[in-house]
Write an enzyme that holds these catalytic residues in place. Structure first.
Site, PDB file in Angstrom:
ATOM      1  N   ALA A  30       2.563  12.072  11.444  1.00 37.22           N
ATOM      2  CA  ALA A  30       1.792  11.172  10.598  1.00 37.22           C
ATOM      3  C   ALA A  30       2.484   9.818  10.588  1.00 37.22           C
ATOM      4  O   ALA A  30       3.657   9.695  10.955  1.00 37.22           O
ATOM      5  CB  ALA A  30       1.670  11.740   9.188  1.00 37.22           C
ATOM      6  N   TYR A  31       1.751   8.817  10.135  1.00 35.04           N
ATOM      7  CA  TYR A  31       2.234   7.443  10.176  1.00 35.04           C
ATOM      8  C   TYR A  31       2.373   6.884   8.771  1.00 35.04           C
ATOM      9  O   TYR A  31       1.417   6.847   8.010  1.00 35.04           O
ATOM     10  CB  TYR A  31       1.292   6.579  11.028  1.00 35.04           C
ATOM     11  CG  TYR A  31       1.382   7.010  12.470  1.00 35.04           C
ATOM     12  CD1 TYR A  31       2.223   6.359  13.352  1.00 35.04           C
ATOM     13  CD2 TYR A  31       0.696   8.137  12.915  1.00 35.04           C
ATOM     14  CE1 TYR A  31       2.358   6.794  14.658  1.00 35.04           C
ATOM     15  CE2 TYR A  31       0.821   8.584  14.217  1.00 35.04           C
ATOM     16  CZ  TYR A  31       1.658   7.914  15.081  1.00 35.04           C
ATOM     17  OH  TYR A  31       1.810   8.350  16.366  1.00 35.04           O
ATOM     18  N   VAL A  32       3.591   6.460   8.448  1.00 35.29           N
ATOM     19  CA  VAL A  32       3.863   5.814   7.175  1.00 35.29           C
ATOM     20  C   VAL A  32       3.340   4.373   7.245  1.00 35.29           C
ATOM     21  O   VAL A  32       2.874   3.819   6.266  1.00 35.29           O
ATOM     22  CB  VAL A  32       5.375   5.846   6.858  1.00 35.29           C
ATOM     23  CG1 VAL A  32       5.681   5.114   5.567  1.00 35.29           C
ATOM     24  CG2 VAL A  32       5.867   7.289   6.808  1.00 35.29           C
ATOM     25  N   ASP A  79      -0.120   7.276   5.624  1.00 31.91           N
ATOM     26  CA  ASP A  79      -1.489   6.775   5.586  1.00 31.91           C
ATOM     27  C   ASP A  79      -2.311   7.491   6.648  1.00 31.91           C
ATOM     28  O   ASP A  79      -1.834   7.718   7.753  1.00 31.91           O
ATOM     29  CB  ASP A  79      -1.525   5.266   5.901  1.00 31.91           C
ATOM     30  CG  ASP A  79      -0.983   4.429   4.767  1.00 31.91           C
ATOM     31  OD1 ASP A  79      -1.039   4.884   3.617  1.00 31.91           O
ATOM     32  OD2 ASP A  79      -0.511   3.306   5.041  1.00 31.91           O
TER      33      ASP A  79
END
Length: 159
Positions: A30-32, A79
């Site tokens: 996942a991407y912060v 996000d």
């Protein structure tokens, strides 16, 4: 660790035969943040925090080890979409490896392959094997960070 990631990405014509004979791993990521790219990844039982600089074929990349608790904490702050895939490591000529990603979940049906290189010259000179298709290195849609931001996925947008 500071290095430069040099890779090319391709669509594929068809999955290689006997895919289960190759080494593989399960990836959840996942991407912060996507600008700059800050990613958390679980690869089998390893947890990694990655920062990627700008660029398409060549860009800086920093990988830092992350514990399970840190990964889970940051995963909750990410996000967009959590991406899950199986990555197969398929040996190629000249000691190169094709990293074939078969996506799962909301991205079911998406498959592409990446090859990492030691230099831009080596990447530019690479002649893909017959089972590779269109080079999508410069197509942002094939960046996982782009996928993480999609509200809906239609496989036809990737054909």
């Amino acid at each position: 660790m500071n290095n430069v990631e040099i890779e090319r990405k391709f669509k594929i014509k068809s999955l290689p035969d006997n895919l289960d004979q190759y080494k593989s791993c399960t990836i959840e990521q996942a991407y912060v943040c996507t600008a700059p790219v800050i990613r958390v990844r679980k690869q089998d039982d390893n947890y990694i925090l990655t920062y990627k600089g700008g660029g398409m074929m060549a860009r800086s990349e920093y990988n830092l080890p992350l514990g399970k608790e840190g990964y889970e904490h940051m995963l909750n702050k990410a996000d967009g979409n959590i991406i899950t895939k199986t990555r197969y490591f398929i040996p190629l000529e000249n000691a190169l490896t094709a990293e074939l990603d078969v996506f799962e979940g909301m991205f079911e049906g998406l498959v592409f392959v990446e090859v990492e290189f030691e230099s831009v010259d080596e990447a530019t000179a690479f002649v893909p094997p017959e089972w590779f298709d269109e080079d999508v290195t410069d197509d942002r849609r094939y960046h996982n960070s782009y996928l993480s931001k999609l509200e809906k996925f239609d496989i036809n947008d990737f054909k």
